[in-house]
Structure formats: C-alpha cells, structure tokens
Design an enzyme around this catalytic site. Structure first.
Site, PDB file in Angstrom:
ATOM      1  CG  ASP A 163      -1.818   1.112   1.394  1.00 36.90           C
ATOM      2  OD1 ASP A 163      -2.332   1.591   0.374  1.00 36.90           O
ATOM      3  OD2 ASP A 163      -2.003   1.563   2.539  1.00 36.90           O
ATOM      4  CG  ASN A 414       4.167  -4.885   6.927  1.00 36.79           C
ATOM      5  OD1 ASN A 414       4.014  -4.621   8.117  1.00 36.79           O
ATOM      6  ND2 ASN A 414       3.231  -4.626   6.013  1.00 36.79           N
ATOM      7  CD  GLU A 415      -0.409  -6.051   7.516  1.00 30.83           C
ATOM      8  OE1 GLU A 415      -0.933  -6.053   6.399  1.00 30.83           O
ATOM      9  OE2 GLU A 415      -0.908  -5.451   8.488  1.00 30.83           O
ATOM     10  CG  ASN A 468       0.980  -4.164  11.085  1.00 31.94           C
ATOM     11  OD1 ASN A 468       1.717  -3.783  11.993  1.00 31.94           O
ATOM     12  ND2 ASN A 468       1.392  -4.277   9.826  1.00 31.94           N
ATOM     13  CE1 TYR A 470      -4.392   0.441  10.262  1.00 35.39           C
ATOM     14  CE2 TYR A 470      -3.489  -1.746   9.855  1.00 35.39           C
ATOM     15  CZ  TYR A 470      -3.338  -0.365   9.903  1.00 35.39           C
ATOM     16  OH  TYR A 470      -2.118   0.203   9.593  1.00 35.39           O
ATOM     17  CE1 TYR A 474      -8.526  -0.609   5.267  1.00 37.77           C
ATOM     18  CE2 TYR A 474      -6.760  -1.127   6.802  1.00 37.77           C
ATOM     19  CZ  TYR A 474      -7.224  -0.458   5.686  1.00 37.77           C
ATOM     20  OH  TYR A 474      -6.372   0.364   4.995  1.00 37.77           O
ATOM     21  CD  GLU A 506       1.126  -1.195   9.513  1.00 38.53           C
ATOM     22  OE1 GLU A 506      -0.059  -1.214   9.066  1.00 38.53           O
ATOM     23  OE2 GLU A 506       2.110  -1.514   8.829  1.00 38.53           O
ATOM     24  CD1 TRP A 551      -0.923   2.884   8.305  1.00 38.10           C
ATOM     25  CD2 TRP A 551       1.208   2.336   8.746  1.00 38.10           C
ATOM     26  NE1 TRP A 551      -0.264   2.755   7.107  1.00 38.10           N
ATOM     27  CE2 TRP A 551       1.052   2.422   7.355  1.00 38.10           C
ATOM     28  CE3 TRP A 551       2.473   2.011   9.263  1.00 38.10           C
ATOM     29  CZ2 TRP A 551       2.093   2.190   6.464  1.00 38.10           C
ATOM     30  CZ3 TRP A 551       3.495   1.782   8.386  1.00 38.10           C
ATOM     31  CH2 TRP A 551       3.305   1.866   6.991  1.00 38.10           C
ATOM     32  CE  LYS A 570      -5.690   3.041   7.641  1.00 36.81           C
ATOM     33  NZ  LYS A 570      -5.574   2.923   6.162  1.00 36.81           N
TER      34      LYS A 570
HETATM   35  C1  GCB Z   1      -1.290  -2.380   6.731  1.00 33.70           C
HETATM   36  C2  GCB Z   1      -0.005  -2.293   5.998  1.00 33.70           C
HETATM   37  C3  GCB Z   1       0.340  -0.868   5.589  1.00 33.70           C
HETATM   38  C4  GCB Z   1      -0.906  -0.175   5.062  1.00 33.70           C
HETATM   39  C5  GCB Z   1      -1.930  -0.117   6.184  1.00 33.70           C
HETATM   40  C6  GCB Z   1      -3.229   0.547   5.746  1.00 33.70           C
HETATM   41  O1  GCB Z   1      -1.580  -3.302   7.412  1.00 33.70           O
HETATM   42  O2  GCB Z   1       1.063  -2.852   6.711  1.00 33.70           O
HETATM   43  O3  GCB Z   1       1.341  -0.908   4.608  1.00 33.70           O
HETATM   44  O4  GCB Z   1      -0.645   1.111   4.580  1.00 33.70           O
HETATM   45  O5  GCB Z   1      -2.230  -1.419   6.580  1.00 33.70           O
HETATM   46  O6  GCB Z   1      -3.374   1.754   5.917  1.00 33.70           O
HETATM   47  O7  GCB Z   1      -4.087  -0.149   5.215  1.00 33.70           O
END
Ligand code: GCB
Length: 594
Positions: A163, A414-415, A468, A470, A474, A506, A551, A570
């Site tokens: 991303d 990462n992820e 990470n 959200y 999300y 994150e 993040w 973000k």
């Molecule tokens: C994540 C990723 C990061 C993205 C972020 C997002 O999990 O590691 O690269 O930018 O989410 O904002 O969706």
C-alpha cells in the site's frame, strides 16, 4: 562493504545533482547498447530522487521497466595508484552499471547499497561516462513482489500487493571514492555492559598483505581516548562508560588504522553506541531496563521527490518525532537511507529495521485485485527464487545496519501470510539466516489480522510479537466500543499463548486533514484521535504490550485504489507535515509518559 568516508586517507566524490535521464518506453536500451553513447533524447533528472513525480505525465509516473541515468565524471589525478570504487546507495528496484563501455555492477533489491571496484576503468586524469539502467519491475520473484499485466491497448501496468506508491529511480547518493589498494573491507562492532564498564568488541576485515597491522582507538563523546587495541579482532573496555540509550545518543568514535612499515595505509572511523538489547519473557530490555516503544511506522515519502533522500526533510521529521514525544520508529516497509539511521543514533531514537518484504500475502491482495484465491507460496507465485532474494535482502540489511546502536530489532517481513504450513517452511530458513548474520539482536516479523494466535505458524520463530491491527477501521468501522473489546480480547489471547513481548506495530484510521465532525465519524480528525485513544486504554491495561507504533507518521502516496483518496491518510501529520488532531493527542500522551 564500508560506507564511503572522507578522512586523512580516504576521499569521496558525491555524484549527486543533475544526471542525463531517459525513459526506455520501448525497452530499446539494452538491445541498442545505450551505455555506449550519450542517451537518446535525454532530459535532466535529479539524483537523489524518484523520477515519477518530477516529470509531468503518466509516462514517467506509471512507467514500468527501464530508465537510464548517465553522467560524465572526471577522475581526480590525485587518485593515481589508488583503488577507485563506484557505489550506489540504492537503485530501486534493480540496476546495471557501466563505466564507459564496460559493465561493472548489477544489483537486485531497491533499498540496499552496492559497489564495484572500477580502478581498471576509472583512470585518474580522465573523464569517465557512468551509465545506470534502473528497472522498477516487480514480479513474483522480487522483494517486494508484484505482477505486470497488459491492458487491452497493450500498455504494461504494474500491480503490487503493498500500500505505497512504487516510486523508482536513484533514491540515494551515488559516490566515487578512493582508498589505498590495501584496505579495511568491513567492520563489525558489538557491545556489552559489565557493571559500569562498557565492552566494545570489533572485528576488522582487511584486504591486503599479512604484514599490515591493525590499530584501534576509542574516543569518548568529549574527545578523550579511552581505550586502544591492536589486531583485527579485539575487545576493549571502558570504565564508567557513557551508555547509548533511548533519548541518549551517546556515541564513541572507534578509529581503526591499518599501518605498514612506512606508516598509515587506511583509516576508518565508526560511531559506536555502547548498549545491550535483550528480550526476557514479556519484556524488551535496553541496557537491562524495560523499554516501551512510542512512535510510528513511517515512509520515505515526500511531494515531488518521492522516496529521494533529503537532509532538510529528514531533520524536520526527526524534529516532529521529538515534538510528539516519540522514542522510536519502524522502517516500514524497506530499509531507509543510512543517513536516517545515523541521525537516530545521534538522538537516541530506537529503530525497528525492516526488509522490503511487504505484500507476501495473496489472501489480502486477491480480494482487491479480483484475482481470486491463489496460494501465496507456490512454484508459480512466491517460490524458491523469491525466497533466495528475500534471504539475500535480510543479509544485506543486516550487513548494512549491524553497527547502528539505534537498531534494536530486525523485522524480516511485513504482513506476510503466516497461518499456513507453507509460510512456516518459507520463513524458517529466513529467521535462521537473520540470527546467523546477527546473533546480537532479536528477530521478528509483522503479523496481520488473518493470522490470529490460534493459527499463526510463524510467531513461534520470532523473539517478539509485532501486530498490525485495524479494529475500528477495516474491522467494525465506526464502532469504537466493539473495536476496543475485540482488540483487548485478541491481545489477551496472544499473551496467553506466548510469553513474548507484544509491539502493536500498526494501528490507526484515515483522516482527511481539516475534516471535522461533532461525533467521531470515520475519516474525520476526531475519529482518528478517538480510535487512537481507545487503543491506548487497551495497551495500558495489557501487561505484555511493550510498544505502540501508530500507522502512520504522515500521509503518503499510494498506487491507484478506490479505498485511497489522494493516497493513504492515516498520517497524524498531513503529507506536508501539518498536524492533525491525533498529533496533538499523541504529543500529550507521550510527553506525559516520558
Ligand atoms: C497495513 C499495511 C500498511 C498499510 C496499512 C493501511 O496493514 O502494513 O502498509 O498502509 O495497513 O493503511 O491499510
């Protein structure tokens, strides 16, 4: 490989500035041997910089494939009899380099340096033509991976599973430098603490005849010589050592001299921070004291110059970190310019250092691209060749950054997909390689939401759990109460399953700078701040959490996507570094805690 350095025996020429530049839209350059002459139709391009946003139009912005850089460089007459090296701090994502008609170097991987001994071709007193072809294509075998598809009108389009925008070009400095033919090739320093005594061990790699002697001196931050040693490998002790630590950028200078009977042959000076790093149960210890990470996942990302390094912006970003009370950051999602780590060393800012292995997870990408479910790890997708590139990326990162006291933890990816047997098999040799390359620091990877504690197969390999998450964005967007409960339940599950420290690497929400709402509504500054606040309540109740990295530090550019409005929002700062409400919230929390 040692970084270029100016001192009494080494001399550098930084080749930054305007180069000739040509976009190879028809992939004609390699066939037409463009390195043999001046580039056809060249325009000027800044180095260091991404080329994508400097030229106006889709041709540069969305280019997939080769671009060419070229410039003429006079080789100083004073370098006669010296060894001459051409070094590129980075070329994103792979490059070949020529001096006049001769190919001198090739490198895969966009964020680590490479160099070539060009003594044979760079004759002192002559002018050489340096040509670099940089290819930004991402494939299943590159780190990071991607795919190129062709649109109906025959245009090649780059797709990727990460991303942030695929900025390309010569993002960091290019150097010509000279050393004596016999020289120091490498230097590894590790440190320890015994009571109040600091221990500094070094190993110097020497290329040259056996009769060379290696001498080391260690100078303290006040300029006093506090220890010396002889030999390519030695241990020095420093009574009452001034330790490097969070907020304490205490640096000693280790000077290594190579001498022969006639005198000084080579010299290298390396800043050294005396500190220890250890993971013990659920604690992350720096100098034996529990450390709590406060800070951000960041990006090298700026208007116009993209990922090009720039000292002024770097200093301002560090100022903003200080202003908010951050003590650390992660080099999400690739190794950052070495100048950034130098400055983190100076300020006592703690760094989680990450490879460019981002987007190794087709379960996330499949939905977005409509490619349907595909296995992440297979002969046709991420395979043994990708793994070999990934392993090399880990080794190159550790080789480059091993001597920075600021770096306390390696992040190998990462992820990635991490909930399958295949992911366990893929990552086992990579963790082994990281530990072989550096037994002195913990190793981890950053886990994503799909691999919860009951199913993750890679966390068992890691020293630290990095998550990470959200919830409230999300997952369950808009419902911060539910998000808070879900986060707490998951963090508890992790700490029940493992006795390892947890860093939430994150968490955050997009917010359009200047968009306000009475009630916290997604995309408003108020919602972003409220979400961070709710996560903080959970962190404060969860013992195993030893770090919070929001993040992101600042808004940043992304590829085209219907879930992004002019990039990822973000950031707690806008892309041009204006604070949103969340920045003030963090400033209050982190300064109160410091
Ligand atoms: C994540 C990723 C990061 C993205 C972020 C997002 O999990 O590691 O690269 O930018 O989410 O904002 O969706």
């Amino acid at each position: 490989m040692l970084r270029p350095q100016d001192n009494s025996v080494r001399e550098t020429r930084k080749l930054d500035g305007l180069w000739d530049f040509a976009i190879d839209r028809d992939a004609a350059g390699r066939v037409g041997e463009w390195w043999k002459d001046r580039l056809p139709g060249a325009v000027k391009m800044a180095v260091p910089a991404s080329y994508n946003d400097i030229l106006v139009g889709a041709e540069a912005h969305d280019h997939v494939g080769d671009v060419w850089y070229q410039r003429l460089v006079p080789v100083p007459v004073g370098w006669a009899g010296r060894r001459i090296v051409l070094r590129l701090d980075s070329a994103t994502h792979r490059a070949r380099v020529w001096v006049d008609d001769t190919e001198v170097a090739a490198h895969e991987g966009g964020y680590t340096p490479f160099e070539a001994d060009v003594t044979e071709w760079a004759r002192p007193g002559t002018t050489i033509r340096i040509t670099v072809v940089v290819d930004n294509t991402l494939t299943w075998q590159s780190i990071p991976p991607g795919i190129v598809d062709e649109s109906a009108d025959g245009r090649r389009r780059q797709r990727y599973y990460h991303d942030f925008f695929n900025y390309s070009g010569l993002h960091r400095s290019v150097w010509l430098y000279s050393t004596a033919p016999a020289r120091l090739e490498d230097l590894t320093v590790t440190t320890d603490i015994r009571g109040t005594t600091g221990v500094v061990r070094y190993h110097a790699g020497v290329a040259g005849p056996d009769r060379l002697e290696t001498h080391a001196t260690l100078v303290d931050p006040d300029g006093r010589t506090v220890a010396d040693a002889v030999g390519p490998t030695a241990e020095m002790t420093v009574p009452d050592a001034l330790l490097w630590g969070p907020g304490q950028g205490n640096l000693y200078q280790l000077q290594i001299d190579l001498r022969d009977l006639e005198g000084l042959v080579d010299r290298y000076v390396l800043p050294v921070g005396i500190r220890t790093v250890r993971v013990e149960g659920e604690r992350f210890l720096i100098n034996g004291n529990p450390f709590y990470f406060r800070g951000f996942g960041m990006h090298e990302d700026h208007e116009v110059r993209g990922k090009g390094h720039d000292d002024a912006s770097m200093l301002h970003d560090f100022e903003l970190l200080r202003w908010m009370g951050a003590n650390s950051f992660r080099t999400s999602h690739y190794p950052y310019a070495e100048e950034i780590l130098d400055h983190a060393d100076r300020l006592g800012i703690v760094v989680i250092d990450e490879t460019a292995a981002v987007g190794l997870n087709l379960n996330i990408g499949a939905g977005l691209f409509g490619t349907g479910p595909r296995p992440t790890f297979s002969d046709e997708t991420i395979n043994a060749t990708t793994q070999a590139h990934h392993l090399r990326a880990i080794e190159e990162l550790i080789h480059r950054d091993k001597n920075h006291p600021s770096v306390v933890l390696w992040s190998v990816a990462n992820e990635p997909e991490s909930n399958t047997e295949a992911s366990h098999a893929y990552f086992t040799p990579l963790f082994d390689a990281a530990r072989r390359a550096d037994p002195s620091r913990p190793v981890g990877f950053v886990n994503m939401l799909l691999a919860t504690p009951d199913v993750c197969r890679v966390t068992e390999l890691a020293d630290v759990i990095m998550l990470n998450r959200y919830y409230g964005w999300y997952v369950e967007p808009g419902d911060l109460d539910l998000a808070e409960r879900m986060l707490e339940d998951e963090l508890r599950a992790w700490s029940q399953r493992y006795t390892k420290p947890i860093i939430v690497t994150e968490y955050g929400a997009d917010a359009v700078g200047g968009l306000h709402s009475l009630e916290p509504v997604p995309w408003s500054e108020e919602y972003q701040a409220a979400l961070l606040d709710s996560y903080h309540r959970v962190f404060d109740r969860t013992d195993a959490v030893v770090g919070e990295h929001v993040w992101n530090f600042a808004d940043f550019a992304t590829g085209p996507s219907i879930i992004r409005v002019d990039g990822n929002k973000k950031g707690v700062l806008t892309r041009n570094r204006r604070p949103k409400a969340a920045a003030h919230l963090l400033r209050k929390r982190w300064h109160d805690e410091a």
